[in-house]
Design an enzyme around this catalytic site. Structure first.
Site, mmCIF file in Angstrom:
data_model
loop_
_atom_site.group_PDB
_atom_site.id
_atom_site.type_symbol
_atom_site.label_atom_id
_atom_site.label_comp_id
_atom_site.label_asym_id
_atom_site.label_seq_id
_atom_site.Cartn_x
_atom_site.Cartn_y
_atom_site.Cartn_z
ATOM 1 N N PRO C 107 0.884 -1.100 -0.107
ATOM 2 C CG PRO C 107 -0.603 -1.506 1.600
ATOM 3 C CD PRO C 107 0.553 -2.090 1.174
ATOM 4 C CB THR C 108 0.420 4.344 -1.663
ATOM 5 O OG1 THR C 108 0.421 3.875 -3.031
ATOM 6 C CG2 THR C 108 0.651 5.890 -1.820
ATOM 7 N N GLY C 109 2.228 4.681 1.120
ATOM 8 C CA GLY C 109 2.089 5.020 2.609
ATOM 9 C C GLY C 109 2.420 4.120 3.715
ATOM 10 C CB CYS C 110 2.357 0.573 3.556
ATOM 11 S SG CYS C 110 2.256 -0.617 4.885
ATOM 12 C CB VAL C 111 6.602 3.860 6.645
ATOM 13 C CG1 VAL C 111 6.438 4.846 5.402
ATOM 14 C CG2 VAL C 111 5.642 4.041 7.711
#
Lengths: 135, 102, 111
Positions: C107-111
């Site tokens: 997911p985008t923004g998954c750090v």
């Protein structure tokens, strides 16, 4: 809430000729996932990013215009489009994607995210934002 | 000795379209592709330049690039021809030279 | 970069095990990845996996966990739209793990 900042993302480039539009969208989604107060502005060729009816199947590249419709889910509710930029390109709000969000304070009623503003109004919005990021 | 002038930048971002038109002699062609296709839309601040040049110069626009950007053919300046990739190739063959205005 | 062998087919995956090509996905891929992590896939897991695939189909992104949680709640009911429920199903994180099984990118923004 004191550490929530107002971010204004200024989008100035057409969607597929360069990578700016997609990069900006990714940064917006990341910023919004961290629950910052995010608004977007589309200026100059940036207004082309949210034209409706985009179909990249003939180019073999990803059409990311459907992703703008997810912004409401990310609580991005303020999307400004500059009137002067639309006018210069022969466009009206009818040519743009129908972007909506659900208003939590109004029984989740669906509302329009896009607001057409003048250059002067946009200048004020930039002035009122804590952070302006330009792509 | 006709030349095919190609333009792949938005007319609002750079002056490639202006330059192509001012260097296009009678009988030559201008091909708009990638972000250059935005210049083919009617009602824009730069549309008159194309209309004005059209009696001497033929204008073409690449269909797949229009579709990608959500530009319907009904929005094009009258007289611009929509072509596909193989037509684009044919145009480069039919002209003696290609000049790319990027 | 590596590959996994599912049903006799070599499929390319990235260094974290996410499918490189969305189009390679089949339900067997999800079963294979789950088994590899010692995870049984129940109907409840499939509900989330299918939801993610539909979300990606519509919006071309894998949603952030917060967005996923809210959207699941709206679609499948409040008792499922909370992190506790989703983390019980996917202990490595509903975003990371479920997206992986669904064949989506991280997911985008998954750090």
């Amino acid at each position: 809430m004191s550490d929530v900042k107002n971010f204004l993302y200024l989008n100035r480039r057409a969607p597929y000729g360069t990578v700016y539009a997609w990069e900006s969208l990714e940064v917006v989604l990341i910023g919004a996932a961290f629950e910052q107060d995010v608004s977007l502005a589309f200026v100059d060729d940036g207004v082309y990013q949210i034209m409706k009816g985009q179909d990249t199947s003939g180019l073999g590249i990803k059409n990311f215009s459907p992703t703008y419709s997810a912004l409401g889910d990310y609580d991005v509710q303020k999307i400004y489009v500059e009137k002067e930029s639309l006018d210069a390109r022969g466009l009206t709000v009818e040519d743009l994607l129908d972007l909506k969000y659900e208003d939590e304070d109004d029984d989740w009623a669906e509302k329009d995210s896009i607001k057409v503003v003048s250059a002067e109004e946009l200048a004020k919005l930039m002035d009122e934002s804590d952070v302006v990021l330009s792509f | 000795m006709p030349i095919l002038h190609t333009v792949n930048k938005s007319p609002f971002e750079r002056n490639s379209l202006d330059s192509a038109i001012s260097h296009a002699l009678k009988g030559s062609s201008v091909m708009l592709y990638e972000d250059g296709v935005y210049g083919a839309m009617k009602g824009t601040a730069s549309a008159d330049k194309i209309s004005g040049a059209m009696k001497d110069v033929s204008f073409y626009v690449l269909g797949p690039d229009l579709k990608a950007r959500g530009i319907d053919e009904s929005k094009l300046i009258d007289g611009i021809k929509v072509v596909d990739y193989s037509d684009f190739v044919q145009l480069t063959v039919d002209n003696d030279k290609v000049s790319a205005w990027t | 970069m590596g590959t996994i062998n599912v049903g006799g087919k070599e499929l390319e995956v990235d260094e974290e095990g996410y499918l490189s090509n969305l189009a390679d996905w089949t339900p067997e891929v999800a079963e294979y990845m789950a088994k590899d992590e010692g995870q049984d896939l129940t109907e409840n897991h499939w509900e989330v996996i299918n939801f993610l695939r539909e979300y990606y189909e519509e919006y071309q992104i894998a949603p952030a966990v917060r967005v996923l949680t809210k959207a699941i709640g709206k679609k499948l009911g409040k008792e499922k739209g909370n992190s506790k429920y989703l983390y019980e199903l996917f202990p490595y994180g509903p975003g990371k793990q479920a997206c992986k099984y669904a064949g989506l990118p991280k997911p985008t923004g998954c750090v």
